[in-house]
Motif scaffolding. Structure first.
Motif, PDB file in Angstrom:
ATOM      1  N   VAL A  14      -6.646   6.610  -0.793  1.00  0.00           N
ATOM      2  CA  VAL A  14      -7.053   5.265  -1.118  1.00  0.00           C
ATOM      3  C   VAL A  14      -8.619   4.863  -0.741  1.00  0.00           C
ATOM      4  N   SER A  15      -9.294   4.517  -1.936  1.00  0.00           N
ATOM      5  CA  SER A  15     -10.546   4.328  -1.647  1.00  0.00           C
ATOM      6  C   SER A  15     -11.034   2.874  -1.861  1.00  0.00           C
ATOM      7  N   ALA A  16     -10.155   2.054  -2.569  1.00  0.00           N
ATOM      8  CA  ALA A  16     -10.132   0.497  -2.533  1.00  0.00           C
ATOM      9  C   ALA A  16      -8.883  -0.247  -2.600  1.00  0.00           C
ATOM     10  N   VAL A  17      -8.803  -1.326  -2.035  1.00  0.00           N
ATOM     11  CA  VAL A  17      -7.643  -2.267  -1.651  1.00  0.00           C
ATOM     12  C   VAL A  17      -8.167  -3.638  -2.012  1.00  0.00           C
ATOM     13  N   ALA A  18      -7.091  -4.409  -2.542  1.00  0.00           N
ATOM     14  CA  ALA A  18      -7.394  -5.823  -2.500  1.00  0.00           C
ATOM     15  C   ALA A  18      -6.157  -6.477  -2.251  1.00  0.00           C
ATOM     16  N   ARG A  19      -5.993  -7.701  -1.521  1.00  0.00           N
ATOM     17  CA  ARG A  19      -4.690  -8.466  -1.541  1.00  0.00           C
ATOM     18  C   ARG A  19      -5.219  -9.849  -1.592  1.00  0.00           C
ATOM     19  N   GLY A  20      -5.065 -10.670  -2.322  1.00  0.00           N
ATOM     20  CA  GLY A  20      -5.761 -12.025  -2.552  1.00  0.00           C
ATOM     21  C   GLY A  20      -7.180 -11.812  -2.156  1.00  0.00           C
ATOM     22  N   SER A  21      -7.814 -12.511  -1.105  1.00  0.00           N
ATOM     23  CA  SER A  21      -9.022 -12.567  -1.049  1.00  0.00           C
ATOM     24  C   SER A  21      -9.919 -11.549   0.006  1.00  0.00           C
ATOM     25  N   LEU A  22      -8.649 -10.655   0.643  1.00  0.00           N
ATOM     26  CA  LEU A  22      -9.066  -9.585   1.558  1.00  0.00           C
ATOM     27  C   LEU A  22      -9.086  -8.106   0.647  1.00  0.00           C
ATOM     28  N   TYR A  23     -10.457  -7.682   0.932  1.00  0.00           N
ATOM     29  CA  TYR A  23     -10.774  -6.482   0.087  1.00  0.00           C
ATOM     30  C   TYR A  23     -11.201  -5.513   1.013  1.00  0.00           C
ATOM     31  N   GLY A  24     -11.231  -4.386   0.648  1.00  0.00           N
ATOM     32  CA  GLY A  24     -11.247  -2.802   1.666  1.00  0.00           C
ATOM     33  C   GLY A  24     -11.871  -1.995   0.874  1.00  0.00           C
ATOM     34  N   LEU A  25     -13.148  -1.304   1.146  1.00  0.00           N
ATOM     35  CA  LEU A  25     -13.755  -0.041   0.574  1.00  0.00           C
ATOM     36  C   LEU A  25     -13.820   0.902   1.667  1.00  0.00           C
ATOM     37  N   GLN A  26     -13.274   2.048   0.969  1.00  0.00           N
ATOM     38  CA  GLN A  26     -13.641   3.378   2.038  1.00  0.00           C
ATOM     39  C   GLN A  26     -15.262   3.606   1.837  1.00  0.00           C
ATOM     40  N   PHE A  27     -15.761   3.637   0.645  1.00  0.00           N
ATOM     41  CA  PHE A  27     -17.205   3.722   0.611  1.00  0.00           C
ATOM     42  C   PHE A  27     -18.020   2.864   0.717  1.00  0.00           C
ATOM     43  N   HIS A  28     -19.344   3.213   0.790  1.00  0.00           N
ATOM     44  CA  HIS A  28     -20.405   2.271   1.141  1.00  0.00           C
ATOM     45  C   HIS A  28     -21.360   1.902   0.028  1.00  0.00           C
ATOM     46  N   PRO A  29     -20.777   0.607  -0.420  1.00  0.00           N
ATOM     47  CA  PRO A  29     -21.336   0.154  -1.589  1.00  0.00           C
ATOM     48  C   PRO A  29     -22.917  -0.213  -1.401  1.00  0.00           C
TER      49      PRO A  29
END
Lengths: 224, 263
Positions: A172-187
Motif C-alpha cells: 500500500v503506497s497511499a491511504v486516505a480516511r476523511g482528512s487523514l492521509y498517508g503516503l509511503q513515497f516522498h512527494p
C-alpha cells in the motif's frame, strides 16, 4: 487561515530532512511552520508528519516532546493530517521495526517488505490508483514517485487504500480516511508529480477550512 | 516496477561546481544549486554532490549549497565527501540532503556506518567503494582492491568482501566506482559491478567510465546495477539525460520518463 494561504505545521521530532518538505509545500503556496512543540500547532490548518529513520526511536522522540497527545487530539477532531514515509507508517497501530507501538489512528501493522528484489526499496516506482482520490487530481495513473523505505503498513481496512506499488509484491503506497492521509513515497522528492500532489493536498486543506468556517458560522447563528 | 535511476554527479569545491581531471586543473562551472535544478528539470532521478573541498572550513559553505539546492530541486540529493561523524551527517541531512555517502571515512572507521545507520536509518547511508583491478593470478578469478584518496592509496581490502561487510555494518546503498575506468570514457567495469550486485541485496550505483547511452544499458543489464552515475558526459553536454533514458527504455529497462505529463 492567514489570508488565502493554508497554514501547514510540519511536526519536528528530530527526524532528519525537514528542508525539502518545507520548501515543497512553500513552492505550491503554503504558509509553513515547523512545530517542535505542541503550542506551535495553534493556528495551523493542517499537520504534516514527515520522517525517515526507525519507528521505535521516532515514537520515543514524539513522546519526549509531548507531541503524541496533541497529535491524537488533532486527528480525533478530524483536522487534516498527512503522514509521509515513516510518518505514514506511524499512523497505524504498531510496527515490526523495533516492535514499536505506534499512533493507532488507522488499524493495521507495519511489516517488512516481503520478496523485495532489493532492500531498502530506494528509487522511483509506479503508483497505481486503487480508487480515484482528489490527492491525485491531474496526475496520470501509474506516475513515478520517489520511495526510500524497507517497511510498509498493512491496513486492516481495505477501504482506506488509495494506491498500491509493486516491489516484489504489491504494497500500500497511499491511504486516505476523511482528512487523514498517508503516503509511503516522498512527494517533496518526486519532482512535478510530487509538487502537484502537495498542491492537491493544500486544496483539500483549504476546502476543509472553509467547510469548518461555514459550520462554525452556522453554529454561531443557531446560538444567536 | 522500480525504475533504473540516472544520476548526474557534481564535484563541488568551496561552494562551486568544478570540472577537472583527477582533481587537478579545476575550472569553475557554476552554482551547484542552479545546475542541480537544471538537471532535475531535465529528468535526473537524483543528484549527487561530491564535496572535494580540502579545507575543513569549507563545511559551512557546503551546508549552504545543500540548503539552497533543497529549496529548488525537488529530487533526492546525496552528499559525499568530508563527512566523518554522526553529528556532521546530521548537519548535512538537516540542511536538506537525503543521503550521505562515505568513502575514505568508512575505510578508516567502519563503525561510523553503523552509528549513522542506527541514528538515521540504512536508507540514508551510502558507502562509496573505489575499486581497482588486481592482476589476475592463474586459476583464480578476477579480483579488485579497495583504494582511497581518489585512487592514490591502496587498502589491501578485497572490494567484494568489503561490499558485503559494509552492508552488514549498515550501508543501505553502494556507489561502486571503477578507478581504472574513471575519467577514461571507456565504459563501466560491468564485471566489477556484477560481482558486487549479485552478492548484495542493497541497490548498487554504477560509476566510472560512462561514455555513451549504451554504457548505461550495459551497466544495468550486465552489471546488474540499479542506478548509473556519470559526470563529464552530462556536464560537457555530450549526452542529455533524456537521450540516456531513451536508450535505456529502448533496451527494455524501466525508466522514469523525462517530463512526465502532469496536468
Amino acid at each position: 487561515m492567514t489570508g488565502s494561504k493554508p497554514r501547514i505545521a510540519i511536526l519536528d521530532y528530530g527526524a532528519a530532512n525537514l528542508v525539502s518538505i518545507t520548501h515543497g509545500l512553500a513552492a505550491v503556496g503554503a504558509d509553513v511552520v515547523v512545530a517542535a512543540e505542541p503550542s506551535a500547532l495553534a493556528g495551523a490548518d493542517a499537520l504534516v508528519v514527515p520522517g525517515v529513520g526507525a519507528a521505535a526511536s521516532a515514537m520515543t522522540h514524539l513522546r519526549e516532546r509531548g507531541l503524541v497527545e496533541p497529535l491524537r487530539n488533532w486527528v480525533r477532531a478530524g483536522k487534516p493530517c498527512l503522514g509521509i514515509c515513516l510518518g505514514f507508517e506511524l499512523l497505524f497501530d504498531a510496527s515490526d521495526e523495533g516492535d514499536a507501538e505506534t499512533l493507532g489512528f488507522l488499524a493495521g501493522r507495519t511489516v517488512a517488505l516481503r520478496d523485495a528484489p532489493t532492500l531498502p526499496h530506494i528509487g522511483w516506482n509506479v503508483v497505481r490508483a486503487v480508487r480515484p482520490h482528489p490527492l491525485f487530481d491531474g496526475i496520470p495513473d501509474g506516475s513515478y514517485f520517489y520511495f526510500v523505505h524497507s517497511f510498509a503498513p498493512v491496513p486492516a481496512d481495505e477501504g482506506v487504500v488509495v494506491a498500491r506499488t509493486d516491489h516484489g509484491r504489491p504494497f500500500v503506497s497511499a491511504v486516505a480516511r476523511g482528512s487523514l492521509y498517508g503516503l509511503q513515497f516522498h512527494p517533496e522528492k518526486s519532482s512535478d508529480a510530487g509538487l502537484r500532489l502537495l498542491s492537491n493536498f493544500l486544496r483539500l486543506v483549504a476546502a476543509n477550512a472553509e467547510t469548518n468556517a461555514r459550520a462554525g458560522a452556522a453554529l454561531g447563528s443557531e446560538v444567536a | 516496477m522500480l525504475a533504473r535511476r540516472v544520476i548526474p554527479c557534481l564535484d563541488v569545491d568551496k561552494g562551486r561546481v568544478v570540472k577537472g581531471t583527477k582533481f587537478v586543473n579545476l575550472t569553475d562551472e557554476g552554482d551547484p544549486a542552479e545546475l542541480a535544478e537544471r538537471y532535475a528539470r531535465e529528468g535526473a532521478d537524483e543528484i549527487v554532490f561530491l564535496d572535494i573541498t580540502a579545507a575543513h572550513e569549507g563545511r559551512a559553505t557546503m551546508l549552504d549549497v545543500v540548503r539552497r539546492t533543497a529549496s529548488r530541486a525537488f529530487v533526492p540529493l546525496t552528499v559525499g565527501g568530508g563527512v566523518r561523524s554522526v553529528q556532521e551527517m546530521h548537519d548535512v541531512l538537516r540542511a536538506g540532503a537525503d543521503k550521505v555517502s562515505f568513502n575514505t571515512a568508512a575505510v578508516a572507521a567502519p563503525e561510523l556506518l553503523t552509528a549513522c545507520a542506527e541514528r538515521f536509518g540504512s536508507q540514508a547511508v551510502v558507502c562509496a567503494i573505489d575499486a581497482r583491478r588486481l592482476p589476475r593470478t592463474d586459476g583464480a578469478g578476477q579480483t579488485w582492491e579497495v583504494v582511497t584518496h581518489g585512487g592514490r592509496r591502496a587498502t589491501d581490502l578485497d572490494a567484494v568482501s568489503w561490499a558485503l561487510r559494509v552492508v552488514e555494518l549498515g550501508a543501505g546503498e553502494l556507489l561502486v566506482t571503477s578507478i581504472d575506468r574513471d575519467g577514461t570514457r571507456s565504459g563501466f567495469d560491468t564485471e566489477l559491478l556484477a560481482s558486487i550486485a549479485s552478492r548484495v541485496r542493497v541497490p548498487v550505483i554504477a560509476s566510472g567510465g560512462a561514455s555513451s547511452p549504451e554504457d548505461f544499458v550495459t551497466a544495468v543489464r550486465d552489471g546488474k546495477a540499479d542506478a548509473v552515475l556519470a559526470a563529464s558526459i552530462f556536464h560537457r553536454r555530450m549526452h542529455s539525460i533524456a537521450s540516456v533514458k531513451a536508450a535505456m527504455a529502448a533496451a527494455g529497462l524501466p525508466v522514469r520518463p523525462v517530463g512526465e505529463a502532469v496536468a
